[in-house]
Enzyme design. Structure first.
Site, mmCIF file in Angstrom:
data_model
loop_
_atom_site.group_PDB
_atom_site.id
_atom_site.type_symbol
_atom_site.label_atom_id
_atom_site.label_comp_id
_atom_site.label_asym_id
_atom_site.label_seq_id
_atom_site.Cartn_x
_atom_site.Cartn_y
_atom_site.Cartn_z
ATOM 1 C CB ALA A 43 -0.967 -0.006 1.181
ATOM 2 C CG LEU A 44 4.581 0.337 -1.561
ATOM 3 C CD1 LEU A 44 5.716 0.003 -2.539
ATOM 4 C CD2 LEU A 44 5.061 0.207 -0.119
ATOM 5 C CG HIS A 48 5.950 3.116 1.665
ATOM 6 N ND1 HIS A 48 4.589 3.316 1.645
ATOM 7 C CD2 HIS A 48 6.204 2.445 2.810
ATOM 8 C CE1 HIS A 48 4.045 2.778 2.727
ATOM 9 N NE2 HIS A 48 4.993 2.253 3.458
ATOM 10 N N GLY A 167 11.821 4.312 8.195
ATOM 11 C CA GLY A 167 11.305 5.667 8.332
ATOM 12 C C GLY A 167 11.291 6.148 9.781
ATOM 13 C CE LYS A 169 3.094 7.752 10.018
ATOM 14 N NZ LYS A 169 2.806 6.456 10.606
ATOM 15 C CG ASP A 170 6.334 3.509 11.640
ATOM 16 O OD1 ASP A 170 5.223 3.321 12.129
ATOM 17 O OD2 ASP A 170 6.515 3.752 10.422
ATOM 18 C CG MET A 204 2.258 11.112 3.006
ATOM 19 S SD MET A 204 2.883 10.844 1.350
ATOM 20 C CE MET A 204 2.382 12.385 0.615
ATOM 21 C CB SER A 205 -0.171 6.619 7.547
ATOM 22 O OG SER A 205 -0.667 5.353 7.959
ATOM 23 C CB SER A 206 -0.695 2.125 4.379
ATOM 24 O OG SER A 206 0.645 2.127 3.965
HETATM 25 P P1 AMP Z 1 4.900 0.232 6.529
HETATM 26 O O1 AMP Z 1 4.670 -0.249 5.137
HETATM 27 O O2 AMP Z 1 3.866 1.179 7.020
HETATM 28 O O3 AMP Z 1 5.223 -0.877 7.472
HETATM 29 O O4 AMP Z 1 6.204 1.118 6.464
HETATM 30 C C1 AMP Z 1 7.373 0.684 5.809
HETATM 31 C C2 AMP Z 1 8.457 1.699 6.049
HETATM 32 O O5 AMP Z 1 8.037 2.961 5.552
HETATM 33 C C3 AMP Z 1 8.777 1.903 7.547
HETATM 34 O O6 AMP Z 1 10.180 2.038 7.694
HETATM 35 C C4 AMP Z 1 8.060 3.186 7.860
HETATM 36 O O7 AMP Z 1 8.632 3.905 8.922
HETATM 37 C C5 AMP Z 1 8.213 3.944 6.547
HETATM 38 N N1 AMP Z 1 7.206 5.003 6.407
HETATM 39 C C6 AMP Z 1 5.861 4.884 6.583
HETATM 40 N N2 AMP Z 1 5.262 6.089 6.415
HETATM 41 C C7 AMP Z 1 6.245 6.970 6.128
HETATM 42 C C8 AMP Z 1 6.272 8.378 5.858
HETATM 43 N N3 AMP Z 1 5.164 9.124 5.860
HETATM 44 N N4 AMP Z 1 7.470 8.959 5.607
HETATM 45 C C9 AMP Z 1 8.616 8.224 5.599
HETATM 46 N N5 AMP Z 1 8.655 6.899 5.857
HETATM 47 C C10 AMP Z 1 7.484 6.274 6.116
#
Ligand code: AMP
Length: 300
Positions: A43-44, A48, A167, A169-170, A204-206
């Site tokens: 869900a990029l 991402h 990221g 973000k987390d 930003m977030s999925s």
């Molecule tokens: P996820 O797919 O949500 O597990 O995230 C995968 C990677 O993307 C993790 O390292 C997150 O911290 C990073 N990430 C998620 N949202 C963002 C964002 N808005 N900006 C930068 N990195 C992000």
């Protein structure tokens, strides 16, 4: 997830290589060596994409022919809420297009038995203190970091990266993975990447796609809280300011704290960098965000 055979997705004329199995990773590594890894759950979005661009740049600068490898795997063991897992968006075709446009050389999209072979289930590594002590994500999402550490250690083992991009973000996750890697993968470099935001400041977030229009408008208060707490004179005042802003917006706060940026424990008397961290619910959607926080003596 739709399961395609190893190699390219049928009818999908893209340059990005798609792998499905541990064996395919081993064969690729024998040809091309160690990649730079960007682990995701798919869900990029543009956040991402920024990580992938960073990974591709790192691979080019370090002369790594394997380039940037993105993993797309919705890890069942890190969801403490089955409903959250069930509704997690799955958008593989769009994800592959984004990976290619951002400069990924390869995408690993394994199915569950490939990551968790029933005959040899990967262990949950010993959790570092930052995964259990702070009382933040660890308290509000019990079991989450056990699942994160399990899948990340497994993905590191399958892909053997030279570096991995995560990221900011987390933030707690980033600190947990840095500690996990220092302990178990000493020749792997963990590279942080800044948070990418919507024009109004929302990280930003999925999960943002699940916000109703009203909740989407309210959720702007999270980045505002992180911004406005910068004027506070003490961590306690900063926490109060954040809680007030979130409550005024009608969000339900799980935590709004200022912590040691590395250990995520309450600030000590020392000079360690500090971080403001927020988790709040807008309707049924749980949102997290964070930012550096400096005491007045450190401000320019
Ligand atoms: P996820 O797919 O949500 O597990 O995230 C995968 C990677 O993307 C993790 O390292 C997150 O911290 C990073 N990430 C998620 N949202 C963002 C964002 N808005 N900006 C930068 N990195 C992000």
């Amino acid at each position: 997830m739709i399961i395609h055979p190893p190699g390219r997705v049928p009818g999908y004329a893209r340059a990005v290589e798609v792998l499905r199995t541990h064996r395919a990773c081993i064969e690729r590594a024998a040809r091309l060596g160690r990649p730079v890894l960007v682990p995701t759950m798919g869900a990029l979005h543009a956040g991402h994409a920024a990580l992938i661009r960073r990974g591709a740049d790192l691979a080019r600068d370090a002369n790594l022919p394997a380039g940037c490898m993105v993993t797309i795997f919705v890890n069942p063991t890190q969801f403490n809420d089955p409903a959250d897992f069930a509704r997690y968006p799955k958008t593989l075709d769009a994800d592959l297009a984004l990976c290619e446009a951002a400069g990924a050389a390869c995408v690993l999209a394994p199915d569950v038995p490939e990551v968790y072979p029933p005959e040899a289930p990967p262990p949950v590594p010993d959790l570092p203190r930052v995964a259990t002590a702070p009382g933040l994500e660890d308290r509000h999402r019990p079991g989450h970091f056990a699942g994160v550490c399990q899948v990340v250690a497994r993905l590191f083992t399958i892909t053997n990266p030279a570096a991995a991009v995560f990221g900011e973000k987390d933030w707690q996750q980033l600190r947990v993975i840095a500690a996990l890697a220092a302990r178990g993968f000493p020749d792997l470099r963990i590279v942080p990447a800044p948070t990418i935001r919507e024009p109004d400041g929302l990280a930003m977030s999925s999960r943002n796609r699940f916000l109703s229009p009203d909740d989407r408008a309210r959720s702007r208060a999270i980045s505002m809280a992180l911004c406005e707490c910068q004027a506070a004179g003490t961590p306690a005042d900063a926490e109060r300011a954040m809680r007030d802003i979130l409550a005024d917006a009608g969000l339900s706060t799980e935590y709004a704290v200022v912590r040691d940026a590395e250990t995520l424990e309450p600030p000590g008397v020392g000079v360690s960098p500090l971080r403001a961290l927020v988790a709040a619910r807008a309707g049924s959607v749980r949102l997290i965000d964070n930012a550096p926080w400096e005491p007045p003596s450190a401000r320019r």
